[in-house]
Structures are given as C-alpha cells and as structure tokens.
Design a protein around this motif. Structure first.
Motif, PDB file in Angstrom:
ATOM      1  N   LYS B   3       6.171  -9.684  19.158  1.00 23.45           N
ATOM      2  CA  LYS B   3       6.420 -11.313  19.277  1.00 23.45           C
ATOM      3  C   LYS B   3       7.824 -11.589  19.444  1.00 23.45           C
ATOM      4  N   ALA B   4       7.875 -12.830  20.369  1.00 21.65           N
ATOM      5  CA  ALA B   4       9.338 -13.251  20.618  1.00 21.65           C
ATOM      6  C   ALA B   4       9.277 -14.608  19.976  1.00 21.65           C
ATOM      7  N   LEU B   5       8.348 -15.408  20.308  1.00 18.39           N
ATOM      8  CA  LEU B   5       8.224 -16.761  19.793  1.00 18.39           C
ATOM      9  C   LEU B   5       7.804 -16.978  18.284  1.00 18.39           C
ATOM     10  N   LEU B   6       7.073 -16.088  17.965  1.00 19.30           N
ATOM     11  CA  LEU B   6       6.607 -16.191  16.433  1.00 19.30           C
ATOM     12  C   LEU B   6       6.997 -15.203  15.623  1.00 19.30           C
ATOM     13  N   ALA B   7       8.368 -14.658  16.143  1.00 14.34           N
ATOM     14  CA  ALA B   7       8.690 -13.275  15.411  1.00 14.34           C
ATOM     15  C   ALA B   7       9.164 -13.919  13.943  1.00 14.34           C
ATOM     16  N   ASN B   8       8.699 -12.957  12.970  1.00  9.57           N
ATOM     17  CA  ASN B   8       9.158 -13.233  11.617  1.00  9.57           C
ATOM     18  C   ASN B   8       8.788 -14.551  10.735  1.00  9.57           C
ATOM     19  N   ILE B   9       7.848 -15.240  11.391  1.00 10.17           N
ATOM     20  CA  ILE B   9       7.404 -16.666  10.908  1.00 10.17           C
ATOM     21  C   ILE B   9       6.767 -16.602   9.428  1.00 10.17           C
ATOM     22  N   GLU B  10       6.087 -15.468   9.200  1.00  9.66           N
ATOM     23  CA  GLU B  10       5.692 -15.289   7.949  1.00  9.66           C
ATOM     24  C   GLU B  10       6.550 -15.009   6.830  1.00  9.66           C
ATOM     25  N   ASN B  11       7.911 -14.685   7.239  1.00 16.27           N
ATOM     26  CA  ASN B  11       8.767 -14.543   6.167  1.00 16.27           C
ATOM     27  C   ASN B  11       9.213 -15.822   5.539  1.00 16.27           C
ATOM     28  N   ARG B  13      11.987 -16.703   4.401  1.00 16.32           N
ATOM     29  CA  ARG B  13      13.372 -17.276   4.781  1.00 16.32           C
ATOM     30  C   ARG B  13      13.411 -17.625   6.251  1.00 16.32           C
ATOM     31  N   SER B  14      12.298 -17.566   7.227  1.00 10.82           N
ATOM     32  CA  SER B  14      12.318 -17.735   8.520  1.00 10.82           C
ATOM     33  C   SER B  14      13.055 -18.991   8.959  1.00 10.82           C
ATOM     34  N   ARG B  15      13.270 -20.091   8.163  1.00  5.30           N
ATOM     35  CA  ARG B  15      13.941 -21.327   8.551  1.00  5.30           C
ATOM     36  C   ARG B  15      15.576 -21.234   8.443  1.00  5.30           C
ATOM     37  N   GLU B  16      15.896 -20.143   7.626  1.00  7.79           N
ATOM     38  CA  GLU B  16      17.549 -20.216   7.468  1.00  7.79           C
ATOM     39  C   GLU B  16      18.208 -19.478   8.621  1.00  7.79           C
ATOM     40  N   ALA B  17      19.422 -20.177   8.740  1.00  6.80           N
ATOM     41  CA  ALA B  17      20.025 -19.622   9.914  1.00  6.80           C
ATOM     42  C   ALA B  17      20.570 -18.075   9.734  1.00  6.80           C
ATOM     43  N   ALA B  18      20.915 -17.894   8.345  1.00  3.93           N
ATOM     44  CA  ALA B  18      21.334 -16.389   8.167  1.00  3.93           C
ATOM     45  C   ALA B  18      19.998 -15.368   8.281  1.00  3.93           C
ATOM     46  N   PHE B  19      18.869 -15.702   8.102  1.00  2.00           N
ATOM     47  CA  PHE B  19      17.805 -14.810   8.343  1.00  2.00           C
ATOM     48  C   PHE B  19      17.623 -14.720   9.934  1.00  2.00           C
ATOM     49  N   TYR B  20      17.757 -15.751  10.529  1.00  2.00           N
ATOM     50  CA  TYR B  20      17.368 -15.784  12.034  1.00  2.00           C
ATOM     51  C   TYR B  20      18.829 -14.898  12.688  1.00  2.00           C
ATOM     52  N   VAL B  21      19.993 -15.001  12.421  1.00  2.00           N
ATOM     53  CA  VAL B  21      20.882 -14.427  12.555  1.00  2.00           C
ATOM     54  C   VAL B  21      20.984 -12.714  12.450  1.00  2.00           C
ATOM     55  N   GLU B  22      20.323 -12.524  11.341  1.00  2.27           N
ATOM     56  CA  GLU B  22      20.165 -10.912  10.995  1.00  2.27           C
ATOM     57  C   GLU B  22      19.167 -10.488  11.871  1.00  2.27           C
ATOM     58  N   LYS B  23      18.177 -11.273  12.116  1.00  2.00           N
ATOM     59  CA  LYS B  23      17.206 -10.533  13.070  1.00  2.00           C
ATOM     60  C   LYS B  23      17.612 -10.641  14.709  1.00  2.00           C
ATOM     61  N   GLY B  24      19.089 -10.921  14.928  1.00  2.26           N
ATOM     62  CA  GLY B  24      19.455 -10.856  16.094  1.00  2.26           C
ATOM     63  C   GLY B  24      19.447 -12.267  16.980  1.00  2.26           C
ATOM     64  N   ASP B  90       3.054 -25.424  18.984  1.00  2.57           N
ATOM     65  CA  ASP B  90       4.528 -25.758  19.021  1.00  2.57           C
ATOM     66  C   ASP B  90       4.884 -26.023  17.345  1.00  2.57           C
ATOM     67  N   ARG B  91       3.890 -26.338  16.578  1.00  3.28           N
ATOM     68  CA  ARG B  91       4.044 -26.683  15.194  1.00  3.28           C
ATOM     69  C   ARG B  91       4.651 -25.269  14.394  1.00  3.28           C
ATOM     70  N   PRO B  92       3.933 -24.058  14.797  1.00  3.65           N
ATOM     71  CA  PRO B  92       4.802 -22.999  13.994  1.00  3.65           C
ATOM     72  C   PRO B  92       6.176 -22.711  14.403  1.00  3.65           C
ATOM     73  N   ILE B  93       6.612 -23.119  15.565  1.00  2.00           N
ATOM     74  CA  ILE B  93       7.982 -22.908  16.002  1.00  2.00           C
ATOM     75  C   ILE B  93       8.961 -24.061  15.355  1.00  2.00           C
ATOM     76  N   LEU B  94       8.308 -25.409  15.266  1.00  2.00           N
ATOM     77  CA  LEU B  94       9.003 -26.432  14.703  1.00  2.00           C
ATOM     78  C   LEU B  94       9.092 -26.305  13.265  1.00  2.00           C
ATOM     79  N   GLU B  95       8.271 -25.655  12.590  1.00  2.00           N
ATOM     80  CA  GLU B  95       8.247 -25.619  11.052  1.00  2.00           C
ATOM     81  C   GLU B  95       8.768 -24.275  10.795  1.00  2.00           C
ATOM     82  N   ARG B  96       8.403 -23.390  11.471  1.00  2.00           N
ATOM     83  CA  ARG B  96       8.645 -22.033  10.654  1.00  2.00           C
ATOM     84  C   ARG B  96       9.875 -21.091  11.631  1.00  2.00           C
ATOM     85  N   ASN B  97      10.369 -21.604  12.965  1.00  2.00           N
ATOM     86  CA  ASN B  97      11.433 -20.873  13.546  1.00  2.00           C
ATOM     87  C   ASN B  97      12.062 -21.849  14.411  1.00  2.00           C
ATOM     88  N   PRO B  98      12.759 -23.064  13.582  1.00  2.00           N
ATOM     89  CA  PRO B  98      13.552 -24.013  14.125  1.00  2.00           C
ATOM     90  C   PRO B  98      14.804 -23.526  14.803  1.00  2.00           C
TER      91      PRO B  98
END
Lengths: 155, 419
Positions: B3-11, B13-24, B90-98
């Motif tokens: 998954k690219a668009l919904l990657a890691n959204i179950e985590n 911490r998925s909304r945090e910048a630090a987590f997003y950066v950890e995942k590349g 789009d809601r999962p991106i907006l709410e979980r992968n901003p």
C-alpha cells in the motif's frame, strides 16, 4: 448579539490567509456561528462590518450553504445521513425513531431545545452506514439498538 | 500490492510527522526539490497519472497548461470536497495520513511554482479539519513546508478552507467561487482554471488522492509507477465499497481491478446470503449496472466501454431486498437539493424528475410516466451548465434502461411490490 473580541480577532487572523477579504467570508461565518450556534441578523451585520463586505452579500452567500444555520438550533445538532448508501442500510427507520423519542421533526428542534435534527446528503461514512454527526462527532454503524444510547450522552 | 496511499494508517501514530518520516516520508519532497519544476511535470506526464476526482483528466497535462501561463502568483487547490454520495475514499488519507497529502501538495507546489496551497475540505469532515491543521503546523515547525521548504529557499504555505455543505462545490469552478467567498455556482469555461482560476490567477485543482499519488510516483519513478494498474490508467486506486457486502470499506488496489473481483473477492461477497441486484460503481452520478454487467475493469477508459464510469470509485452494492425505484427517487431528491439554481434545465428538470418518481414510488404513478421520465431526462442531457444536471439525467436514464420492469410494476400494482 455582538461578536466577542476573540471572535473578531479570529476573523482578522483568518483574513490574512486570503488575497481578498471576501475569501475569508466562509471561515468568518463559521467563527460567528460557533459563537452563538447560529447566524442571527446581528451576526451577519458583525461579519459584514468586520470584513467590510455588504451585509446583503454576506446573507446571500450564507443562504447558499446548508451548514450555515439561519435560524436558532438546539443545544445539540444531529446530522443524520439518509442518502442511498445509508438508506439501504436502514437510515429511514432511524429518522422515525429519533423523531418519536425526542419529539423532533426533520428540520426542526425539540421543544426542550435539546436536539435539532437535520437530514444530510452523504457525510462520507458509507462503508459504516447508517451514520450521523452529532455536533462535530461522527457516529457510525447505527442501529435502532444503539442510536438512543449514543444520543442519551448529549444533554 | 504494497500500500502507498493507505500505508500504515492502522498505526495509532499515523498522523505524526515523526512517524511518517520514520517510514520514509518527505524523502520524495526532498528529491523533488532538487529537481527542476519542468522535469517533475515531465515525470508526471510520463507516468500517465490521471486525476482521481472522477473526470480522469491527465494530471501532467493540466500542470503543463498552468505552468505555461506567465501570470503569477499561481494557486494550488486540493479538492477535498468528497461529496459524491457513496464516496469516502479520501477520508482515511485526510484523517489518518495527512502528511502524505501535505508532501504531495508540496511537491506539486514546487513543480507549479505555486507558493500557496488551499485544501478545500468539505464541512462534513470537522475532525479532518483539526487533524490537517495540526499536521500542517507540525510540518511547518519541522521545516518541511513554510517559507523555506527543507532548506531549499522555496516557499509553500498551506491553508485549510472549510466548505459548508454544498455538493456542487466539488465541481472545480464552483469550488473556486466558494474559495473566493461566493455562492458555489460553476463558471463558464473557457477560460479554464489553469489560466483564470482563483482570484483570476492560474490555478490547479487536484483531488486529494491525485496529490497523494505524487510521493509514490517520485519515489519509484515514472516507469515503475506506470507498471501498476492498466496501461491507459496507471497507478494505485482507492475504491470505497458500501452497501450489502460482507466487508465494506476503503481498498487500495491497482487501477483496473474488476468490479466483480472487488465485490466478491476483496469485500467477501454478498452479506446474509442474499442475491446481488444492482451496483452503482463510481458514486451516485455514475450509471447503475445489473449483476450480469459487472465483469469490467475499473478504470477511466474501460468503464465507459462497459456502460458506466469509474467516477470516484465509490461502489454501492445493493441486494435483492432493495427497491430500485426508491433508490432512484432518493438519488433524484439529492440532486434536487443540490442543484445550484444557475441553469434552467437542471433546476427545473430535477423537480419534474422528483415529482414523477415520487408518485410512482407512492403508488400514484400514471400510465406513460416511465416514458415521461425518460423524456424529461433526455431534455436535460447535454443542456445543463455543468455535470450535476447531466448526472441527474443519467441516473434516471440508466435505472430505467436496466430496470424498466420494476418501474412499470410500481405503476400497474399501484405501489412497491417488495415487502
């Protein structure tokens, strides 16, 4: 009902995010609505003064959008979706249930001022239908069995 | 497919910048900032990315038009109005992968030399407003966006603009009107927004999902990106499935996945052992399909060949217990509510359609009403100012085309034959 100094300041802050004062109109209407729960004639006048936009323009724009309340609403606003995805999962029976239990008709407010009921056109919760927003909280996978308990929490 | 668009959204911490950066995360933006804007546009063209909002217009071409216009400033607008009934992709991106969206917009901003990005977010997503505001603040604090994006000296500022419950504002010119603080009524085209958009300036309006494809596209390169999906419509696609399937929800699958496969494999098939009766494949405006017509690849090019459209990828599945006259009636009530009032064929047409459908549904249908419906719809089709009226006409035409018997039966039996 005048706008508080905080609300006026918020409007001036949001004004800076747009190249024109008019751009800040929708955010300003939201700020005013949050203050009193609805947009009274005084609120329209205040927004008009704050952004220096004619009052008729402010009212005209607000009248176009469903989520600006042009009349007073209850303490809690139930926005229940009955569009196709929610309808086929049983949303209509929930409208009846809410109406009977809380004495509130779609588009109206209960006599005790506790609830207003608004029928919505798709709130983007189709996979977990039927769904509603109460104030700004999403509630999904609603049934006749759980909806009243959820609403009981809103006083 | 990873998954690219919904990657890691179950985590959590998925909304945090630090987590997003950890995942590349934000690596693609860094790479893009080292590239020339025109080379990014070239890359997007080569990858074959098409707009995910419903129209499927080639994104690279849209960018090229705006980029070629000498006027400045240019504006980037993200269409997060997601109002097409049945759509919640789009809601999962907006709410979980901003941060995915923020990174995509920053890449796009650099490519288009736009310093200001607006996210036009539907009013019905109040939670997403707070989440996006917080994510933007965090991205600014960490220097991913702001006055000096990742030390590149380039500026990109983001603002979330909340809509207020008007479906028409998903149409890009109506959206721009609304962003400018006006009633959301569509503008005449041309000029197109790429030349004369927000505040008269060149403006790109791209869907949330389109912009969220950019980090992947930059990371893997256009060749690898084009390997996903179908040759005419590459890339991953979000499908949001609702109605009578065992496992409804948002799925990320290659573009071109068959509708049948989506319903019966990915969503576990029909709920409660009931039979499939009808599917709306791409949001309520797209033509309904009967069960024998769902073996079709879900992309912008193939769906029209199979009698429908990809639309927003919003699949509404209906079983045998559903009255399709009632569904059609409810759909038209929606269009009546949302018609903006600008053009007569739409404004008047939807009222007549609703009246006729209402009396059929309530057992007061008259002989000849089905033909009358088709006639009213035909008089709207091709004559409305924007696709809203076109969509309303098409809904009626296609429900009648595939399920005429059900309408006729409602009239002859004076009401719905279903329990």
């Amino acid at each position: 009902m005048m706008l508080s100094d905080t609300a006026r300041q918020k409007i001036q802050d949001v004004r800076k995010l747009y190249p024109s004062a008019r751009g800040a109109l929708l955010p300003a209407l939201y700020i005013a609505q949050r203050e009193h729960g609805w947009l009274s004639p005084e609120a329209f006048r205040a927004v008009s003064r704050e952004l220096r936009i004619p009052e008729a323009t402010v009212r005209g724009v607000a009248s176009f959008y469903a989520m600006f309340h042009k009349a007073p609403v209850g303490r809690n606003v139930i926005q229940l979706c009955t569009n196709v995805a929610c309808m086929i999962m049983g949303a209509e029976s929930l409208v009846d249930l809410i109406s009977k239990t809380f004495d509130v008709q779609p588009g109206g407010t209960s006599p005790d001022g506790r609830f207003s009921l608004i029928i919505m056109e798709c709130i983007g919760a189709c996979g977990t239908a039927p769904a509603m927003l109460v104030n700004t909280d999403f509630h999904e996978n609603l049934t006749a069995g759980n909806i009243l308990d959820i609403l009981e929490r809103y006083k | 497919m990873e998954k690219a668009l919904l990657a890691n959204i179950e985590n959590p911490r998925s909304r945090e910048a630090a987590f997003y950066v950890e995942k590349g995360g934000y690596e693609s933006l860094k790479k893009a900032l080292e590239m020339e804007p025109k080379d990014i546009i070239e890359m997007v063209k080569k990858a074959g990315l098409r707009g995910r909002g419903g129209a499927g217009f080639p994104t690279g071409m849209k960018w090229m038009f705006a980029s070629g216009d000498p006027k400045f400033p240019k504006y980037l607008v993200c269409n997060a109005d997601e109002g097409e009934p049945g759509t919640f992709k789009d809601r999962p991106i907006l709410e979980r992968n901003p941060h995915l969206l923020i990174e995509g917009m920053a890449i796009s901003g650099h490519a288009l030399k736009a310093e200001y990005g607006y996210i036009y977010l539907r009013g019905e997503y109040p939670e997403a407003k707070d989440i996006l505001d917080a994510a933007i603040r965090e991205a600014e604090e960490k220097g991913y966006v702001g006055d000096n994006m990742m030390g590149s000296g380039k500026k990109f500022r983001l603002v979330v603009h909340q809509g207020a419950g008007a479906y028409i504002c998903g149409e890009e010119t109506a959206l721009i009107e609304s962003l400018e603080g006006k009633k959301g009524q569509p503008r005449i085209k041309p000029p197109f927004p790429v030349n004369v958009g927000a505040w008269g300036m060149p403006t790109i309006v791209n869907n949330v999902e389109t912009l969220s494809n950019l980090p992947l596209l930059i990371r893997v390169g256009p060749e690898a990106y084009a390997q996903i999906g179908t040759p005419e419509c590459p890339g991953p696609k979000l499908f949001c499935v609702s109605g009578h399937v065992k496992n409804p929800g948002v799925l990320e699958l290659p573009m071109g996945t068959s509708l049948k496969e989506i319903i019966f494999d990915h969503c576990g098939g029909m709920k409660n052992g009931k039979k499939l009766k009808a599917v709306i494949p791409g949001g309520i405006s797209t033509p309904v399909l009967p069960p024998d017509k769902i073996d079709c690849p879900m992309d912008f090019v193939n769906m029209p060949k199979h009698g429908s459209m990809l639309g927003s990828g919003a699949v509404i599945v209906m079983d045998e217990s559903v009255c399709l006259v009632k569904v059609c009636y409810r759909a038209i009530k929606f269009f009546e509510h949302e018609s903006c009032g600008k053009c007569t064929p739409c404004k008047e047409g939807v009222i007549w359609l609703r009246k006729i459908l209402g009396r059929i549904e309530h057992g007061e249908g008259r002989e000849g009403d089905v033909d009358l419906l088709v006639q009213v719809a035909a008089n709207m089709s091709g004559r409305t100012f924007c696709p809203l009226g076109e969509g309303a006409a098409s809904v009626v035409q296609n429900f009648v085309k595939h399920f005429r018997e059900e309408f006729v039966e409602h009239i002859s039996r004076k009401g719905c034959p279903l329990p």
